[in-house]
Structure formats: structure tokens, C-alpha cells
Scaffold this motif. Structure first.
Motif, PDB file in Angstrom:
ATOM      1  N   ASP A  38       0.816  -1.280  -0.046  1.00 48.63           N
ATOM      2  CA  ASP A  38      -0.110   0.087  -0.015  1.00 48.63           C
ATOM      3  C   ASP A  38       0.894   1.383   0.085  1.00 48.63           C
ATOM      4  OD1 ASP A  38      -1.443  -1.906   2.148  1.00 48.63           O
ATOM      5  OD2 ASP A  38      -2.707  -1.358   0.495  1.00 48.63           O
ATOM      6  N   PRO A  39       0.505   2.277  -0.700  1.00 43.24           N
ATOM      7  CA  PRO A  39       1.265   3.613  -0.756  1.00 43.24           C
ATOM      8  C   PRO A  39       1.515   3.986   0.536  1.00 43.24           C
ATOM      9  CG  PRO A  39      -0.335   3.406  -2.528  1.00 43.24           C
ATOM     10  CD  PRO A  39      -0.732   2.323  -1.576  1.00 43.24           C
ATOM     11  N   GLY A  40       2.792   4.414   0.790  1.00 42.66           N
ATOM     12  CA  GLY A  40       3.450   4.928   2.142  1.00 42.66           C
ATOM     13  C   GLY A  40       3.636   3.806   3.042  1.00 42.66           C
ATOM     14  N   LEU A  41       3.342   2.588   2.967  1.00 42.92           N
ATOM     15  CA  LEU A  41       3.203   1.685   3.899  1.00 42.92           C
ATOM     16  C   LEU A  41       4.340   0.574   3.543  1.00 42.92           C
ATOM     17  CD1 LEU A  41      -0.469   1.047   4.922  1.00 42.92           C
ATOM     18  CD2 LEU A  41       1.187   2.398   6.287  1.00 42.92           C
ATOM     19  N   GLY A  42       4.785   0.486   2.334  1.00 42.72           N
ATOM     20  CA  GLY A  42       5.873  -0.804   1.983  1.00 42.72           C
ATOM     21  C   GLY A  42       4.979  -1.756   1.827  1.00 42.72           C
ATOM     22  N   LEU A  43       5.779  -2.792   1.860  1.00 41.25           N
ATOM     23  CA  LEU A  43       5.387  -4.254   1.944  1.00 41.25           C
ATOM     24  C   LEU A  43       5.159  -4.792   3.262  1.00 41.25           C
ATOM     25  CD1 LEU A  43       6.741  -3.977  -0.933  1.00 41.25           C
ATOM     26  CD2 LEU A  43       6.923  -6.238  -0.861  1.00 41.25           C
ATOM     27  N   ARG A  44       3.883  -5.275   3.522  1.00 40.41           N
ATOM     28  CA  ARG A  44       3.844  -5.960   4.625  1.00 40.41           C
ATOM     29  C   ARG A  44       3.201  -7.370   4.626  1.00 40.41           C
ATOM     30  NH1 ARG A  44      -0.920  -2.485   7.224  1.00 40.41           N
ATOM     31  NH2 ARG A  44      -1.605  -2.270   4.947  1.00 40.41           N
ATOM     32  N   LEU A  45       3.870  -8.089   5.455  1.00 40.34           N
ATOM     33  CA  LEU A  45       3.862  -9.671   5.308  1.00 40.34           C
ATOM     34  C   LEU A  45       2.358 -10.121   6.224  1.00 40.34           C
ATOM     35  CD1 LEU A  45       5.393 -12.426   4.605  1.00 40.34           C
ATOM     36  CD2 LEU A  45       6.141 -12.479   7.216  1.00 40.34           C
ATOM     37  N   ILE A  46       1.807 -10.986   5.161  1.00 44.46           N
ATOM     38  CA  ILE A  46       0.477 -11.363   5.559  1.00 44.46           C
ATOM     39  C   ILE A  46       0.702 -12.835   6.055  1.00 44.46           C
ATOM     40  CG2 ILE A  46      -1.805 -11.882   4.786  1.00 44.46           C
ATOM     41  CD1 ILE A  46      -1.562 -10.334   2.364  1.00 44.46           C
ATOM     42  N   TYR A  47       1.097 -13.739   5.425  1.00 42.83           N
ATOM     43  CA  TYR A  47       1.451 -15.079   5.894  1.00 42.83           C
ATOM     44  C   TYR A  47       2.804 -15.424   4.923  1.00 42.83           C
ATOM     45  CZ  TYR A  47      -2.827 -16.505   8.319  1.00 42.83           C
ATOM     46  OH  TYR A  47      -3.933 -16.818   9.435  1.00 42.83           O
ATOM     47  N   PHE A  48       3.232 -16.758   5.798  1.00 41.12           N
ATOM     48  CA  PHE A  48       4.242 -17.002   4.868  1.00 41.12           C
ATOM     49  C   PHE A  48       4.106 -18.947   5.430  1.00 41.12           C
ATOM     50  CE2 PHE A  48       7.142 -18.098   8.446  1.00 41.12           C
ATOM     51  CZ  PHE A  48       6.842 -17.246   9.607  1.00 41.12           C
ATOM     52  N   SER A  49       4.949 -19.452   4.388  1.00 40.21           N
ATOM     53  CA  SER A  49       4.848 -21.089   4.481  1.00 40.21           C
ATOM     54  C   SER A  49       6.583 -21.350   4.549  1.00 40.21           C
ATOM     55  CB  SER A  49       4.095 -21.677   3.458  1.00 40.21           C
ATOM     56  OG  SER A  49       4.097 -22.993   3.439  1.00 40.21           O
ATOM     57  N   TYR A  50       6.749 -22.341   5.110  1.00 39.04           N
ATOM     58  CA  TYR A  50       8.206 -22.958   5.102  1.00 39.04           C
ATOM     59  C   TYR A  50       8.511 -24.269   4.484  1.00 39.04           C
ATOM     60  CZ  TYR A  50       7.013 -24.276   9.843  1.00 39.04           C
ATOM     61  OH  TYR A  50       6.132 -24.930  10.892  1.00 39.04           O
ATOM     62  N   ASP A  51       7.070 -24.899   4.218  1.00 40.67           N
ATOM     63  CA  ASP A  51       6.906 -26.198   3.744  1.00 40.67           C
ATOM     64  C   ASP A  51       5.624 -26.462   3.290  1.00 40.67           C
ATOM     65  OD1 ASP A  51       8.793 -29.021   4.528  1.00 40.67           O
ATOM     66  OD2 ASP A  51       8.048 -28.816   3.071  1.00 40.67           O
ATOM     67  N   VAL A  52       5.314 -27.786   2.569  1.00 43.82           N
ATOM     68  CA  VAL A  52       4.130 -28.306   2.436  1.00 43.82           C
ATOM     69  C   VAL A  52       3.319 -28.388   3.509  1.00 43.82           C
ATOM     70  CG1 VAL A  52       2.740 -29.690   1.186  1.00 43.82           C
ATOM     71  CG2 VAL A  52       4.992 -29.153   0.219  1.00 43.82           C
ATOM     72  N   LYS A  53       2.031 -27.565   3.384  1.00 43.63           N
ATOM     73  CA  LYS A  53       1.000 -27.693   4.571  1.00 43.63           C
ATOM     74  C   LYS A  53       1.370 -27.006   5.794  1.00 43.63           C
ATOM     75  CE  LYS A  53      -1.011 -32.275   3.156  1.00 43.63           C
ATOM     76  NZ  LYS A  53      -2.157 -31.472   2.348  1.00 43.63           N
ATOM     77  N   MET A  54       2.514 -26.232   5.703  1.00 39.81           N
ATOM     78  CA  MET A  54       2.913 -25.284   6.979  1.00 39.81           C
ATOM     79  C   MET A  54       2.793 -23.947   6.628  1.00 39.81           C
ATOM     80  SD  MET A  54       3.860 -27.989   8.494  1.00 39.81           S
ATOM     81  CE  MET A  54       4.515 -27.278  10.188  1.00 39.81           C
ATOM     82  N   LYS A  55       2.046 -23.054   7.441  1.00 36.38           N
ATOM     83  CA  LYS A  55       1.957 -21.838   7.406  1.00 36.38           C
ATOM     84  C   LYS A  55       2.162 -21.309   8.807  1.00 36.38           C
ATOM     85  CE  LYS A  55      -2.990 -23.062   7.784  1.00 36.38           C
ATOM     86  NZ  LYS A  55      -4.309 -23.108   7.318  1.00 36.38           N
ATOM     87  N   GLU A  56       2.434 -19.727   8.679  1.00 37.84           N
ATOM     88  CA  GLU A  56       2.769 -19.101   9.702  1.00 37.84           C
ATOM     89  C   GLU A  56       1.995 -17.728   9.600  1.00 37.84           C
ATOM     90  OE1 GLU A  56       4.611 -21.717  12.438  1.00 37.84           O
ATOM     91  OE2 GLU A  56       4.077 -19.611  12.815  1.00 37.84           O
ATOM     92  N   LYS A  57       1.601 -17.154  10.598  1.00 32.40           N
ATOM     93  CA  LYS A  57       1.063 -15.647  10.387  1.00 32.40           C
ATOM     94  C   LYS A  57       2.196 -14.696  10.330  1.00 32.40           C
ATOM     95  CE  LYS A  57      -3.145 -16.560  12.906  1.00 32.40           C
ATOM     96  NZ  LYS A  57      -3.894 -16.075  14.105  1.00 32.40           N
ATOM     97  N   GLY A  58       2.093 -13.802   9.470  1.00 34.21           N
ATOM     98  CA  GLY A  58       2.892 -12.800   9.274  1.00 34.21           C
ATOM     99  C   GLY A  58       2.587 -11.394  10.225  1.00 34.21           C
TER     100      GLY A  58
END
Lengths: 115, 115
Positions: A38-58
Motif C-alpha cells: 500500500d502507498p506509504g506503507l511499503g510491503l507488509r507480510l500477511i502469511y508465509f509458509s516454510y514447507d508444504v502444509k506449513m503456514k505461519e502468520k505474518g
């Protein structure tokens, strides 16, 4: 060449709709990421995944969920789209080796408008 | 809190002039530092990165950056810009802490090169 593709460049959805954003990478990377820009906010991490079926909140997971059923594919889901989710969404992937040593490779982005 | 600050949201410059885009970070641990560039309607791509060793890092398209640990800065420079350098530039940091290492982005600096 690493390639990260996103299913749509532009998307227009109505408030309350369920929205799927798809991301595919062809480099066998373990790590995948979803950001919103978003303008003025840069990039913000929503979620990431380090492997299949694995997810973590950003940093800003509220209102979003993700799915990673296959290594190459990482989906972002907006369960009930709202106007404040109008934004540019960027997917990225990175080798899982050696942590943050390696660069992230980005897709072209999906510009989502929620009306 | 660990963060990245890009004080200039926009930098206008004439073609062939030198430019410096500023980036400061805060961290209680060692860091990896990155500069990414986003051309209009595209995703981000890596310009350069600092992992260790020489504090002067050279990247693509004639850009370079200098890591200054005492001032916690990683400013990006180019001695002579081209119209084609018009883009948004993001500074990012990965903190070498334990656990999953994520990129933290600054808010971006828009470089506007005019004839």
C-alpha cells in the motif's frame, strides 16, 4: 531463471465475496510469502509458509487465510472481502537453505479492488 | 522493535545527476541488508545485498550501497541516473536471530528521473 507467477494481474470483487489469489513458483523453493503493498506503507507480510502444509502468520493476517497443498503453489484466501482489502498483493518465494541469506523472488502482483 | 526507515518518500532528480537514497535500520542482532527495485507495473527484483565482508556492495544497473554499522545505515547510490531508473526502491533487512528469518521492508522511495 526463477519464475513466480500469479493467477491474475487485476481483479475486481464485491464486498463479502470469497477471493482466491494463486501463486506458483518453478524453482522448488521451500519458503513462500504473501505481502500486501500500500502507498506509504511499503510491503507488509500477511502469511508465509516454510514447507508444504506449513503456514505461519505474518504481521497482518487478520481477514486472510492461506493454503499450501503442493510445494510450488501458495494460495491466499480472503474469506469475505472488504473494501479495506483493496490493495496490491505480491507473492514471493525463497530457497529454504541458510535462512535469510538468499533473496526473495517476486511475482508481478495482483491488484485487487473490492467494491 | 526491529525496523527499517526510508526517510524520503520521493526523490526527484535530473538525468545524469548523482542520487543517494537513504536507509536506516534498527536491530539488536546482526543483519543482512537488501535493496529491491520495483519498476512500474512489475514485482520487486533484487538490486544488491550485503551479507558480510566488504561494506561497499555493487549491484545491477550501476547501483552501489555502503553498509555503515556505526550509523546503522545502508544508503543506495548511483553516480549518474537514467530515465529508465525511474522506479520505487525498497530497503529491506533480515535479522540474524534464531527461528525463521523474514524480510522487513521500508516504506519505499520513489525515484523520479526527468530529462
Amino acid at each position: 531463471d526463477v519464475k513466480v507467477t500469479q493467477s491474475s494481474r487485476y481483479l475486481v470483487k464485491r464486498t463479502g465475496e470469497k477471493v482466491f489469489l494463486e501463486c506458483v513458483q518453478d524453482m522448488d523453493h521451500e519458503n513462500m510469502f504473501w505481502y500486501r503493498q500500500d502507498p506509504g506503507l511499503g510491503l507488509r507480510l500477511i502469511y508465509f509458509s516454510y514447507d508444504v502444509k506449513m503456514k505461519e502468520k505474518g504481521d497482518i493476517p487478520e481477514g486472510y487465510s492461506v493454503s499450501r497443498e503442493k510445494k510450488e503453489r501458495f494460495s491466499l484466501i480472503l474469506e469475505s472481502a472488504s473494501t479495506n482489502q483493496t490493495s496490491m498483493y505480491l507473492c514471493a518465494s525463497r530457497s529454504g537453505l541458510a535462512g535469510g541469506l538468499y533473496e526473495q523472488y517476486f511475482g508481478p502482483g495482483t491488484r485487487l479492488t473490492v467494491t | 522493535a526491529q525496523s527499517v526507515t526510508q526517510l524520503d518518500s520521493q526523490v526527484p532528480v535530473f538525468e545524469e545527476a548523482p542520487v543517494e537514497l537513504r536507509c536506516n535500520y534498527s536491530s539488536s542482532v546482526s543483519v543482512y541488508l537488501f535493496w529491491y527495485v520495483q519498476y512500474p507495473n512489475q514485482g520487486l527484483q533484487l538490486l544488491l545485498k550485503y551479507l558480510s565482508g566488504s561494506t561497499l556492495v555493487k549491484g545491477i544497473n550501476g547501483f552501489e550501497a555502503e553498509f555503515n554499522k556505526s550509523q546503522t545505515s545502508f544508503h543506495l547510490r548511483k553516480p549518474s541516473v537514467h530515465i529508465s531508473d525511474t522506479a520505487e526502491y525498497f530497503c529491506a533487512v533480515t535479522h540474524m536471530n534464531t527461528g525463521f528469518q523474514k524480510l522487513v521492508f521500508g516504506t519505499g522511495t520513489r525515484l523520479l528521473v526527468s530529462p
